[in-house]
Scaffold this motif. Structure first.
Motif, PDB file in Angstrom:
ATOM      1  N   ASP A 100       0.836  -1.206   0.000  1.00 47.68           N
ATOM      2  CA  ASP A 100       0.000   0.000   0.000  1.00 47.68           C
ATOM      3  C   ASP A 100       0.871   1.256   0.000  1.00 47.68           C
ATOM      4  OD1 ASP A 100       0.815   0.558   2.586  1.00 47.68           O
ATOM      5  OD2 ASP A 100      -1.010  -0.213   3.530  1.00 47.68           O
ATOM      6  N   GLY A 101       0.237   2.398  -0.006  1.00 48.93           N
ATOM      7  CA  GLY A 101       0.948   3.674  -0.117  1.00 48.93           C
ATOM      8  C   GLY A 101       1.904   3.934   1.032  1.00 48.93           C
ATOM      9  N   ARG A 102       1.687   3.267   2.180  1.00 55.87           N
ATOM     10  CA  ARG A 102       2.594   3.448   3.328  1.00 55.87           C
ATOM     11  C   ARG A 102       3.722   2.409   3.325  1.00 55.87           C
ATOM     12  NH1 ARG A 102      -2.409   3.801   4.314  1.00 55.87           N
ATOM     13  NH2 ARG A 102      -2.570   1.666   5.090  1.00 55.87           N
ATOM     14  N   GLY A 103       3.787   1.618   2.248  1.00 47.83           N
ATOM     15  CA  GLY A 103       4.853   0.611   2.136  1.00 47.83           C
ATOM     16  C   GLY A 103       4.552  -0.646   2.930  1.00 47.83           C
ATOM     17  N   LYS A 104       3.290  -0.821   3.345  1.00 52.88           N
ATOM     18  CA  LYS A 104       2.914  -2.008   4.134  1.00 52.88           C
ATOM     19  C   LYS A 104       2.383  -3.104   3.207  1.00 52.88           C
ATOM     20  CE  LYS A 104       2.891  -0.243   8.507  1.00 52.88           C
ATOM     21  NZ  LYS A 104       4.245   0.275   8.552  1.00 52.88           N
ATOM     22  N   THR A 105       2.618  -4.357   3.623  1.00 44.65           N
ATOM     23  CA  THR A 105       2.124  -5.489   2.842  1.00 44.65           C
ATOM     24  C   THR A 105       0.641  -5.689   3.138  1.00 44.65           C
ATOM     25  OG1 THR A 105       4.284  -6.514   2.988  1.00 44.65           O
ATOM     26  CG2 THR A 105       2.455  -7.957   2.412  1.00 44.65           C
ATOM     27  N   ALA A 106      -0.174  -5.584   2.087  1.00 47.82           N
ATOM     28  CA  ALA A 106      -1.621  -5.723   2.283  1.00 47.82           C
ATOM     29  C   ALA A 106      -2.087  -7.142   1.973  1.00 47.82           C
ATOM     30  CB  ALA A 106      -2.347  -4.729   1.387  1.00 47.82           C
ATOM     31  N   ALA A 107      -1.385  -7.843   1.121  1.00 43.55           N
ATOM     32  CA  ALA A 107      -1.753  -9.229   0.777  1.00 43.55           C
ATOM     33  C   ALA A 107      -0.528  -9.894   0.172  1.00 43.55           C
ATOM     34  CB  ALA A 107      -2.897  -9.233  -0.240  1.00 43.55           C
ATOM     35  N   GLN A 143       4.051 -18.253 -11.063  1.00 45.19           N
ATOM     36  CA  GLN A 143       4.024 -16.792 -10.860  1.00 45.19           C
ATOM     37  C   GLN A 143       2.639 -16.233 -11.175  1.00 45.19           C
ATOM     38  OE1 GLN A 143       7.025 -14.816  -9.739  1.00 45.19           O
ATOM     39  NE2 GLN A 143       5.125 -13.882  -9.110  1.00 45.19           N
ATOM     40  N   LEU A 144       2.041 -16.747 -12.249  1.00 45.62           N
ATOM     41  CA  LEU A 144       0.695 -16.286 -12.633  1.00 45.62           C
ATOM     42  C   LEU A 144      -0.307 -16.626 -11.518  1.00 45.62           C
ATOM     43  CD1 LEU A 144      -1.048 -15.125 -14.993  1.00 45.62           C
ATOM     44  CD2 LEU A 144      -1.427 -17.481 -15.718  1.00 45.62           C
ATOM     45  N   GLN A 145      -0.181 -17.844 -11.012  1.00 42.77           N
ATOM     46  CA  GLN A 145      -1.118 -18.284  -9.960  1.00 42.77           C
ATOM     47  C   GLN A 145      -1.004 -17.422  -8.700  1.00 42.77           C
ATOM     48  OE1 GLN A 145      -1.026 -22.512  -9.206  1.00 42.77           O
ATOM     49  NE2 GLN A 145      -1.791 -22.158  -7.125  1.00 42.77           N
ATOM     50  N   VAL A 146       0.224 -17.196  -8.231  1.00 39.45           N
ATOM     51  CA  VAL A 146       0.359 -16.400  -6.997  1.00 39.45           C
ATOM     52  C   VAL A 146      -0.028 -14.944  -7.246  1.00 39.45           C
ATOM     53  CG1 VAL A 146       2.019 -17.905  -5.824  1.00 39.45           C
ATOM     54  CG2 VAL A 146       2.878 -16.045  -7.256  1.00 39.45           C
ATOM     55  N   MET A 147       0.231 -14.456  -8.455  1.00 35.43           N
ATOM     56  CA  MET A 147      -0.186 -13.085  -8.790  1.00 35.43           C
ATOM     57  C   MET A 147      -1.706 -12.959  -8.671  1.00 35.43           C
ATOM     58  SD  MET A 147       0.360 -10.974 -12.337  1.00 35.43           S
ATOM     59  CE  MET A 147      -0.863 -11.781 -13.369  1.00 35.43           C
ATOM     60  N   ARG A 148      -2.406 -13.969  -9.227  1.00 35.75           N
ATOM     61  CA  ARG A 148      -3.871 -13.906  -9.185  1.00 35.75           C
ATOM     62  C   ARG A 148      -4.393 -14.113  -7.774  1.00 35.75           C
ATOM     63  NH1 ARG A 148      -5.490 -16.766 -14.985  1.00 35.75           N
ATOM     64  NH2 ARG A 148      -5.107 -14.881 -16.194  1.00 35.75           N
ATOM     65  N   GLU A 149      -3.711 -14.992  -7.014  1.00 38.80           N
ATOM     66  CA  GLU A 149      -4.127 -15.214  -5.619  1.00 38.80           C
ATOM     67  C   GLU A 149      -4.031 -13.922  -4.818  1.00 38.80           C
ATOM     68  OE1 GLU A 149      -2.124 -18.317  -3.275  1.00 38.80           O
ATOM     69  OE2 GLU A 149      -2.429 -19.607  -5.006  1.00 38.80           O
ATOM     70  N   ALA A 150      -2.910 -13.204  -4.983  1.00 40.49           N
ATOM     71  CA  ALA A 150      -2.742 -11.953  -4.231  1.00 40.49           C
ATOM     72  C   ALA A 150      -3.748 -10.922  -4.719  1.00 40.49           C
ATOM     73  CB  ALA A 150      -1.314 -11.435  -4.384  1.00 40.49           C
ATOM     74  N   ALA A 151      -3.897 -10.831  -6.044  1.00 41.55           N
ATOM     75  CA  ALA A 151      -4.789  -9.808  -6.610  1.00 41.55           C
ATOM     76  C   ALA A 151      -6.238 -10.035  -6.174  1.00 41.55           C
ATOM     77  CB  ALA A 151      -4.686  -9.814  -8.128  1.00 41.55           C
ATOM     78  N   ALA A 152      -6.598 -11.313  -5.995  1.00 47.25           N
ATOM     79  CA  ALA A 152      -7.993 -11.631  -5.647  1.00 47.25           C
ATOM     80  C   ALA A 152      -8.346 -11.148  -4.232  1.00 47.25           C
ATOM     81  CB  ALA A 152      -8.203 -13.140  -5.750  1.00 47.25           C
ATOM     82  N   GLN A 153      -7.318 -10.799  -3.452  1.00 49.54           N
ATOM     83  CA  GLN A 153      -7.586 -10.390  -2.073  1.00 49.54           C
ATOM     84  C   GLN A 153      -8.043  -8.936  -1.956  1.00 49.54           C
ATOM     85  OE1 GLN A 153      -4.591 -11.871   0.762  1.00 49.54           O
ATOM     86  NE2 GLN A 153      -3.884 -13.261  -0.826  1.00 49.54           N
ATOM     87  N   ILE A 154      -7.991  -8.200  -3.072  1.00 52.64           N
ATOM     88  CA  ILE A 154      -8.494  -6.819  -3.049  1.00 52.64           C
ATOM     89  C   ILE A 154      -9.321  -6.573  -4.309  1.00 52.64           C
ATOM     90  CG2 ILE A 154      -6.584  -5.822  -1.717  1.00 52.64           C
ATOM     91  CD1 ILE A 154      -5.877  -4.701  -4.755  1.00 52.64           C
TER      92      ILE A 154
END
Ligand SMILES: Nc1ncnc2c1ncn2[C@@H]1O[C@H](COP(=O)(O)OP(=O)(O)O)[C@@H](O)[C@H]1O
Ligand SMILES: O=P(O)(O)OC[C@H](O)CO
Length: 519
Positions: A48-55, A82-93
């Motif tokens: 996020d904008g504060r440099g914190k890990t959001a997912a 890489q595609l799978q983990v990218m989508r997993e992280a993206a799905a969290q927001i």
């Protein structure tokens, strides 16, 4: 217009854009998605904008060891994971919240693929692989080391991409012809991922990755025609080299319906990204990353420093028109020794157990473990050195071996730091650390004791991913300046030396004796 003013203008425009969406509603919170493709696993992290890990999402992939000293990866598997983990992280927001993607990667590893079908034409040859060691010796005998050093900042060692690519061109039937016609492409893993993410539209790399190939001139910032010609490598198969910040292209693959297009706006090799993520923006600042290997990088500012002590001159990043260089010490086996204790010897069930088992004994009782599984890097550069355990007596238990394995990571770092101090005449006052293995407090305290230097661990250990996020964020004006990023760095713990100089000299001389059997 001065760069900073231009950046702050873009940044204001960006904030304005983000404060509303097309329907005039308040926009969703924005994140940068960092893809961190390491030697053993792929990660995707939303910052996020504060440099914190959001997912975050992470998954390991297969390692192949087809012959002694050889290491390979399956490039298609890397892409799928890489595609799978990218989508997993993206799905969290909310998908609309991803402002840009940053890519960081294991460096030097060579991928060749078909420009039409996108099929890899061989397994990827991994940075650890020693298969070109005889060829490197031959080049040394021909006097090529000085050429390589002055042009690329590197040494003649099988570690780097150049001789691995030559090996593929010589061994894979038809590859050189296809490469000459531009029908086969070469890239380090960043290029491979950019090409896959943009569905074949962009074949590019950044200067930091290019500087690890042994094919790139770090002064002119171009592929080096003299070295390409010596290795008989067709320039048509090489990627375009770009700055580490700025838009490379767009991907629609964040979701399988292709509904959103996101820019890839920052790229750097993982060790350079970690230097950036640690906020080491000023000359003299250094970090050490403890992953599969250990890589200590010191920012040397706008000029490369040619080393006489076995260190590498390398490009840290290029932001706007400014190129920043670093001096690097590379240790090939660090956290990998812990994996070997687990998978090779079965002495531990998981990496975390290495700490509890090592802590069950006060010291190694004189045992030293030299984990030269794939040769030795800085300062020895002995590709044919092999692993060794010395000092065994009847009282030694598996706990002593586990402890000696952990300590070997710290000893190798001490070797690098010694070379760096000898190079500049100035020792480090403190060392910033990161990487998967630094959760191990026993290792980190031993490191501080051995170096006699304060060791500093930041809150975010995913510094590599953070660096890639920072670069991509700068690339689109999500963050406007290095000062803004500097303020995001947060301390977790400080480890101060607890042992005296006499102890340090005594244990370190034991290490030098042990490693001396291989060099
Ligand atoms: N508690 C621990 N103690 C020591 N080493 C550890 C620990 N946890 C993880 N590791 C090591 O850290 C490495 C993984 O770190 P990471 O930064 O993910 O590496 P890479 O990017 O090279 O894949 C592995 O080699 C693993 O053995
Ligand atoms: O995957 P890591 O973090 O061990 O890094 C590997 C290096 O980039 C090799 O040069």
């Amino acid at each position: 217009m001065p760069l900073q003013r231009f950046q702050s203008m873009i940044s204001r425009a960006w904030e304005h854009e983000m404060s509303r969406n097309v329907r005039g509603e308040a926009a969703v919170e924005q994140y940068i998605l960092a893809l961190d493709e390491g030697t053993t696993s792929c990660r995707a992290i939303l910052v996020d904008g504060r440099g914190k890990t959001a997912a975050a999402a992470q998954q390991e992939f297969s390692q192949y060891f087809p012959q002694a000293g050889w290491v390979e990866h399956d490039a298609d598997e890397i892409w799928r994971v890489q595609l799978q983990v990218m989508r997993e992280a993206a799905a969290q927001i909310d998908g609309n919240g991803i402002a840009a993607i940053g890519i960081t990667n294991q460096r030097e590893t060579v991928v060749v693929w078909d420009a039409i079908t996108g099929e890899p034409l061989h397994r990827a040859i991994v940075w650890q692989c020693r298969r070109t060691s005889a060829f490197c010796e031959q080049l040394k005998a021909e006097g090529w080391e000085a050429e390589v050093r002055s042009r690329t900042g590197l040494l003649l060692d099988p570690y780097f991409s150049g001789t691995k690519l030559k090996w593929l061109l010589d061994e894979v039937p038809g590859l050189r012809g296809k490469g000459e016609r531009g029908e086969a492409l070469f890239g380090t893993v960043d290029s491979w991922l950019i090409w896959k993410l943009t569905e074949g539209a962009v074949h590019a790399t950044d200067v930091s990755n290019a500087s690890r190939t042994m094919l790139f001139n770090i002064h002119s910032l171009e592929w080096d025609a003299h070295i390409l010609s010596k290795l008989n490598i067709p320039e048509a198969m090489l990627p375009e080299v770009k700055p580490s910040t700025g838009i490379y292209g767009y991907t629609r693959l964040l979701h399988d319906d292709g509904s959103i297009e996101v820019p890839i706006a920052g790229v750097a090799g993982d060790q350079q990204a970690a230097l950036f993520g640690q906020g080491c923006f000023d000359p003299g600042m250094a970090k050490n990353t403890y992953g599969t290997g250990c890589f200590l990088l010191k920012n040397t500012g706008s000029k490369p420093v040619q080393s006489e002590k076995g260190l590498l001159a390398t490009i840290a990043w290029k932001h706007g028109d400014e190129t920043t260089y670093a001096l690097e010490g590379s240790v090939f086996t660090a956290g990998a020794v812990v994996q070997w204790l687990r998978d090779g010897l079965g002495l531990i069930a998981n990496a975390a157990e290495s700490q509890t088992i090592a802590a069950s004994v006060a010291d190694t009782q004189g045992v030293y473990f030299v984990p030269a599984f794939t040769g030795l890097g800085t300062p020895y550069w002995k590709p044919d050195a092999r692993g060794m355990i010395t000092g065994l007596t009847r009282g030694i238990t598996s706990a002593h071996i586990v402890r000696a394995a952990l300590e070997s990571i710290a000893y190798q770092t001490a070797d690098v730091l010694r070379a760096m101090s000898a190079e500049s005449g100035i020792g480090l006052r403190e060392l910033r650390i990161d990487g998967g293995a630094v959760v191990n407090d026993l290792l980190v305290q031993f490191q501080a004791d051995l170096l006699g230097v304060t060791v500093i661990r930041p809150k975010t250990l995913e510094t590599t991913a953070l660096g890639a996020a920072f670069l991509a964020g700068l690339g689109i004006g999500f963050w406007s300046s290095l000062d803004e990023l500097r303020a995001l760095w947060e301390l977790d713990a400080t480890f101060t030396p607890q042992r005296d100089e006499e102890w340090r000299q005594s244990v370190y001389s034991g290490w030098l004796q042990a490693v001396g059997y291989q060099v």
